[in-house]
Write a protein that holds these residues in place. Structure first.
Motif, PDB file in Angstrom:
ATOM      1  N   ILE A   7       0.848  -1.194   0.000  1.00  0.00           N
ATOM      2  CA  ILE A   7       0.000   0.000   0.000  1.00  0.00           C
ATOM      3  C   ILE A   7       0.880   1.239   0.000  1.00  0.00           C
ATOM      4  O   ILE A   7       1.698   1.430   0.913  1.00  0.00           O
ATOM      5  CB  ILE A   7      -0.936   0.021   1.220  1.00  0.00           C
ATOM      6  CG1 ILE A   7      -1.812  -1.245   1.248  1.00  0.00           C
ATOM      7  CG2 ILE A   7      -1.809   1.274   1.214  1.00  0.00           C
ATOM      8  CD1 ILE A   7      -2.659  -1.372   2.501  1.00  0.00           C
ATOM      9  N   VAL A   8       0.724   2.067  -1.024  1.00  0.00           N
ATOM     10  CA  VAL A   8       1.467   3.321  -1.124  1.00  0.00           C
ATOM     11  C   VAL A   8       0.550   4.462  -0.685  1.00  0.00           C
ATOM     12  O   VAL A   8      -0.459   4.748  -1.334  1.00  0.00           O
ATOM     13  CB  VAL A   8       1.976   3.561  -2.557  1.00  0.00           C
ATOM     14  CG1 VAL A   8       2.714   4.900  -2.638  1.00  0.00           C
ATOM     15  CG2 VAL A   8       2.894   2.421  -2.999  1.00  0.00           C
ATOM     16  N   LEU A   9       0.898   5.090   0.424  1.00  0.00           N
ATOM     17  CA  LEU A   9       0.193   6.275   0.888  1.00  0.00           C
ATOM     18  C   LEU A   9       0.791   7.455   0.125  1.00  0.00           C
ATOM     19  O   LEU A   9       1.825   7.992   0.504  1.00  0.00           O
ATOM     20  CB  LEU A   9       0.364   6.448   2.400  1.00  0.00           C
ATOM     21  CG  LEU A   9       0.045   5.231   3.277  1.00  0.00           C
ATOM     22  CD1 LEU A   9       0.199   5.593   4.752  1.00  0.00           C
ATOM     23  CD2 LEU A   9      -1.347   4.697   2.998  1.00  0.00           C
ATOM     24  N   ASP A  10       0.147   7.831  -0.950  1.00  0.00           N
ATOM     25  CA  ASP A  10       0.711   8.780  -1.901  1.00  0.00           C
ATOM     26  C   ASP A  10       1.056  10.099  -1.215  1.00  0.00           C
ATOM     27  O   ASP A  10       0.182  10.779  -0.694  1.00  0.00           O
ATOM     28  CB  ASP A  10      -0.292   9.019  -3.034  1.00  0.00           C
ATOM     29  CG  ASP A  10       0.350   9.546  -4.304  1.00  0.00           C
ATOM     30  OD1 ASP A  10       1.073  10.560  -4.197  1.00  0.00           O
ATOM     31  OD2 ASP A  10       0.143   8.965  -5.369  1.00  0.00           O
ATOM     32  N   SER A  11       2.328  10.431  -1.167  1.00  0.00           N
ATOM     33  CA  SER A  11       2.895  11.694  -0.672  1.00  0.00           C
ATOM     34  C   SER A  11       3.143  11.738   0.826  1.00  0.00           C
ATOM     35  O   SER A  11       3.554  12.769   1.339  1.00  0.00           O
ATOM     36  CB  SER A  11       2.024  12.903  -1.063  1.00  0.00           C
ATOM     37  OG  SER A  11       0.965  13.132  -0.145  1.00  0.00           O
ATOM     38  N   VAL A  12       2.958  10.617   1.549  1.00  0.00           N
ATOM     39  CA  VAL A  12       3.114  10.649   3.006  1.00  0.00           C
ATOM     40  C   VAL A  12       4.591  10.474   3.373  1.00  0.00           C
ATOM     41  O   VAL A  12       5.038   9.428   3.845  1.00  0.00           O
ATOM     42  CB  VAL A  12       2.222   9.591   3.683  1.00  0.00           C
ATOM     43  CG1 VAL A  12       2.340   9.686   5.206  1.00  0.00           C
ATOM     44  CG2 VAL A  12       0.756   9.809   3.284  1.00  0.00           C
ATOM     45  N   ARG A 251       1.554 -15.376 -11.714  1.00  0.00           N
ATOM     46  CA  ARG A 251       0.935 -15.046 -10.425  1.00  0.00           C
ATOM     47  C   ARG A 251      -0.260 -14.113 -10.634  1.00  0.00           C
ATOM     48  O   ARG A 251      -0.279 -13.290 -11.556  1.00  0.00           O
ATOM     49  CB  ARG A 251       1.948 -14.383  -9.500  1.00  0.00           C
ATOM     50  CG  ARG A 251       3.168 -15.223  -9.181  1.00  0.00           C
ATOM     51  CD  ARG A 251       2.852 -16.435  -8.322  1.00  0.00           C
ATOM     52  NE  ARG A 251       4.082 -17.110  -7.933  1.00  0.00           N
ATOM     53  CZ  ARG A 251       4.753 -16.864  -6.819  1.00  0.00           C
ATOM     54  NH1 ARG A 251       4.326 -15.949  -5.965  1.00  0.00           N
ATOM     55  NH2 ARG A 251       5.863 -17.534  -6.544  1.00  0.00           N
ATOM     56  N   LYS A 252      -1.220 -14.196  -9.756  1.00  0.00           N
ATOM     57  CA  LYS A 252      -2.380 -13.303  -9.777  1.00  0.00           C
ATOM     58  C   LYS A 252      -1.969 -11.935  -9.242  1.00  0.00           C
ATOM     59  O   LYS A 252      -1.374 -11.823  -8.157  1.00  0.00           O
ATOM     60  CB  LYS A 252      -3.510 -13.878  -8.911  1.00  0.00           C
ATOM     61  CG  LYS A 252      -4.704 -12.958  -8.713  1.00  0.00           C
ATOM     62  CD  LYS A 252      -5.491 -12.736  -9.979  1.00  0.00           C
ATOM     63  CE  LYS A 252      -6.748 -11.905  -9.702  1.00  0.00           C
ATOM     64  NZ  LYS A 252      -7.554 -11.668 -10.911  1.00  0.00           N
ATOM     65  N   ILE A 253      -2.286 -10.890  -9.999  1.00  0.00           N
ATOM     66  CA  ILE A 253      -1.986  -9.514  -9.605  1.00  0.00           C
ATOM     67  C   ILE A 253      -3.275  -8.707  -9.629  1.00  0.00           C
ATOM     68  O   ILE A 253      -4.048  -8.771 -10.589  1.00  0.00           O
ATOM     69  CB  ILE A 253      -0.959  -8.874 -10.548  1.00  0.00           C
ATOM     70  CG1 ILE A 253       0.397  -9.580 -10.461  1.00  0.00           C
ATOM     71  CG2 ILE A 253      -0.783  -7.382 -10.240  1.00  0.00           C
ATOM     72  CD1 ILE A 253       1.400  -9.113 -11.493  1.00  0.00           C
ATOM     73  N   VAL A 254      -3.498  -7.934  -8.576  1.00  0.00           N
ATOM     74  CA  VAL A 254      -4.593  -6.970  -8.527  1.00  0.00           C
ATOM     75  C   VAL A 254      -3.981  -5.612  -8.205  1.00  0.00           C
ATOM     76  O   VAL A 254      -3.214  -5.487  -7.234  1.00  0.00           O
ATOM     77  CB  VAL A 254      -5.645  -7.332  -7.465  1.00  0.00           C
ATOM     78  CG1 VAL A 254      -6.744  -6.269  -7.422  1.00  0.00           C
ATOM     79  CG2 VAL A 254      -6.254  -8.703  -7.746  1.00  0.00           C
ATOM     80  N   THR A 255      -4.272  -4.610  -9.020  1.00  0.00           N
ATOM     81  CA  THR A 255      -3.782  -3.261  -8.758  1.00  0.00           C
ATOM     82  C   THR A 255      -4.966  -2.343  -8.511  1.00  0.00           C
ATOM     83  O   THR A 255      -5.962  -2.384  -9.236  1.00  0.00           O
ATOM     84  CB  THR A 255      -2.929  -2.747  -9.931  1.00  0.00           C
ATOM     85  OG1 THR A 255      -3.646  -2.895 -11.155  1.00  0.00           O
ATOM     86  CG2 THR A 255      -1.638  -3.527 -10.030  1.00  0.00           C
ATOM     87  N   VAL A 256      -4.851  -1.524  -7.483  1.00  0.00           N
ATOM     88  CA  VAL A 256      -5.961  -0.689  -7.036  1.00  0.00           C
ATOM     89  C   VAL A 256      -5.545   0.781  -7.077  1.00  0.00           C
ATOM     90  O   VAL A 256      -4.440   1.136  -6.661  1.00  0.00           O
ATOM     91  CB  VAL A 256      -6.401  -1.076  -5.606  1.00  0.00           C
ATOM     92  CG1 VAL A 256      -7.590  -0.228  -5.162  1.00  0.00           C
ATOM     93  CG2 VAL A 256      -6.757  -2.557  -5.540  1.00  0.00           C
ATOM     94  N   GLY A 257      -6.450   1.647  -7.564  1.00  0.00           N
ATOM     95  CA  GLY A 257      -6.145   3.065  -7.691  1.00  0.00           C
ATOM     96  C   GLY A 257      -5.469   3.326  -9.016  1.00  0.00           C
ATOM     97  O   GLY A 257      -5.780   2.709 -10.033  1.00  0.00           O
ATOM     98  N   LEU A 301      -3.119   5.029  -2.700  1.00  0.00           N
ATOM     99  CA  LEU A 301      -4.157   5.883  -2.111  1.00  0.00           C
ATOM    100  C   LEU A 301      -3.781   7.335  -2.391  1.00  0.00           C
ATOM    101  O   LEU A 301      -2.919   7.908  -1.731  1.00  0.00           O
ATOM    102  CB  LEU A 301      -4.271   5.619  -0.604  1.00  0.00           C
ATOM    103  CG  LEU A 301      -4.627   4.178  -0.210  1.00  0.00           C
ATOM    104  CD1 LEU A 301      -4.724   4.046   1.301  1.00  0.00           C
ATOM    105  CD2 LEU A 301      -5.922   3.724  -0.867  1.00  0.00           C
ATOM    106  N   VAL A 302      -4.419   7.912  -3.396  1.00  0.00           N
ATOM    107  CA  VAL A 302      -3.945   9.168  -3.973  1.00  0.00           C
ATOM    108  C   VAL A 302      -4.486  10.414  -3.275  1.00  0.00           C
ATOM    109  O   VAL A 302      -3.936  11.501  -3.430  1.00  0.00           O
ATOM    110  CB  VAL A 302      -4.299   9.213  -5.481  1.00  0.00           C
ATOM    111  CG1 VAL A 302      -5.801   9.422  -5.681  1.00  0.00           C
ATOM    112  CG2 VAL A 302      -3.492  10.280  -6.206  1.00  0.00           C
TER     113      VAL A 302
END
Length: 405
Positions: A7-12, A251-257, A301-302
């Motif tokens: 999980i990338v907290l965008d800009s944190v 492999r199964k990949i799911v990308t969100v955002g 999470l943008v």
């Protein structure tokens, strides 16, 4: 077989990097300054939040320790546990820049070794030949903007003229980006996307990282509002990423955002793109619940960046951090034996800083899950350590030049 969620907290960001002065950001500290502002009452907003920054779950996993390790200062108003329950440290970016693609690509194991191209002029930012190409190939009567600007401000300023003339609003920033704003109804959403694809091709020789479609709705009377139909048209990463390696192994990949946009939809698997941090986390949790063994879920999470960092909104940023913190126990409860979760960021965007742009900062790194022994990760000399570590954890070998922890 292990599963992983990143999980990338965008800009944190968690404190100015050693080379921050070269970017005009010496002294920036997104998390530190938000925490301090909250203790001084500058993070209060009636009906939204008040008081010190409250992140009990992130702090329990090691966030405050990571911030103190990065800056040498404790997070104001935050009580640190004696021993965090997760692995904690901070990452130092080796890529040139402080933008979203650089940060994400390096996290995924592909640091950017060559400099991006930029539009450095504050006014008349785009080369005349580029403007001429956009107008000709886009069959446009012209463009508006052509300068460095905040997206919200320039839409409010030029939205009415855009509707009247049919000219899209084109602007940039200190990032390697060309943004195009247009009204979804008067200009058309698909037409905007098609224009951005054309511009993407036109700016490729200039090494511009992203062309971003910024659709909006509304009117002068009611006000203009950007919608959730933003789309980024990015240069693909120049080398292998962890996504490529996982895809090659089935492999199964799911990308969100906006992960799909950032990686030019290369090896990004099932893409889910709801609007807003809360909806994106809900989508990520639902996908995680169904993810098979060996799978990988990559989340951006943008809102921290676009809604609060760029707008220099301290109370909004603090409230968004607290909202994410409240969702964390649900993720922890869903982790099965063998799973790992990693939380990090891609750059800073200090809402107390001058201007409206990103800030060159270290980023926190937290790793946790059943069987993940709590320990300090220390200073990681590249964000690419994340991809190297996850590659080993997922059984595909280290990816990129990073060093696994």
């Amino acid at each position: 077989m292990a599963r992983a969620i990143l999980i990338v907290l965008d800009s944190v960001g968690c404190g100015g990097a050693e080379d921050a002065a070269a970017y005009g950001d010496a002294g920036s500290d997104t998390l530190g300054h938000i925490a301090r502002a909250c203790t001084e009452g500058h993070g209060d907003r009636e009906g939204l939040r008040q008081g010190p920054l409250t992140l009990p779950n992130l702090v329990r996993l090691g966030l405050a320790h990571a911030c103190e390790a990065s800056t040498g200062r404790p997070l104001a108003g935050v009580e640190m546990p004696a021993a965090p329950e997760g692995r904690w440290g901070y990452g130092v970016e080796i890529s040139q820049g402080k933008d979203t693609p650089s940060g994400h690509w390096e996290i995924a194991g592909c640091p950017v070794s060559l400099p991006w191209g930029y539009f450095t002029e504050l006014e008349n930012s785009f080369p005349p030949e580029l403007v001429a190409g956009i107008v000709k190939e886009g069959a446009l009567p012209g463009i508006l903007g052509d300068r460095h600007a905040s997206g919200i401000a320039i839409i409010e300023e030029l939205g009415e003229e855009h509707i009247r003339t049919g000219k899209p609003i084109c602007y940039t920033s200190v990032d390697s980006v060309l943004q195009i704003a247009a009204h979804e109804e008067h200009f058309g959403l698909e037409r905007l996307y098609a224009l951005c694809k054309t511009v993407r091709r036109l700016v490729d020789p200039l090494r511009i990282g992203r062309v971003i479609a910024r659709p909006f709705v509304g009117s002068v009377e009611e006000g203009f509002t950007r919608t959730g139909n933003r789309k980024d048209f990015a240069i693909p990463p120049p080398a292998e990423t962890i996504l490529d390696r996982l895809t090659a192994q089935g492999r199964k990949i799911v990308t969100v955002g906006k992960i799909g946009d950032i990686f030019a939809h290369r090896a990004t698997g099932e893409e889910i793109k709801p609007f807003g941090n809360h909806a994106m986390m809900e989508a990520a949790l639902a996908a995680w619940d169904e993810l098979p063994d060996g799978g990988f879920c990559f989340v951006n999470l943008v809102d921290f960046d676009t809604e609060f960092g760029h707008r220099r909104d301290v109370p909004g940023y603090a409230a968004a951090l607290e909202a994410f913190d409240r969702q964390l126990p649900r993720l922890e409860a869903m982790l099965r034996p063998g799973d790992i979760a990693v939380i990090t960021a891609d750059h800073g965007n200090d809402p107390t800083w001058r201007g409206t742009d990103h800030t060159r900062e270290h980023v926190p790194i937290l790793a946790f899950g059943p069987g993940i022994t709590p320990q300090p990760l220390g200073r990681r000399e590249s964000f690419a350590d994340i991809a190297a570590s996850l590659g080993v954890f997922l059984g595909i070998g280290p990816v990129g030049p990073g060093r696994a922890w």
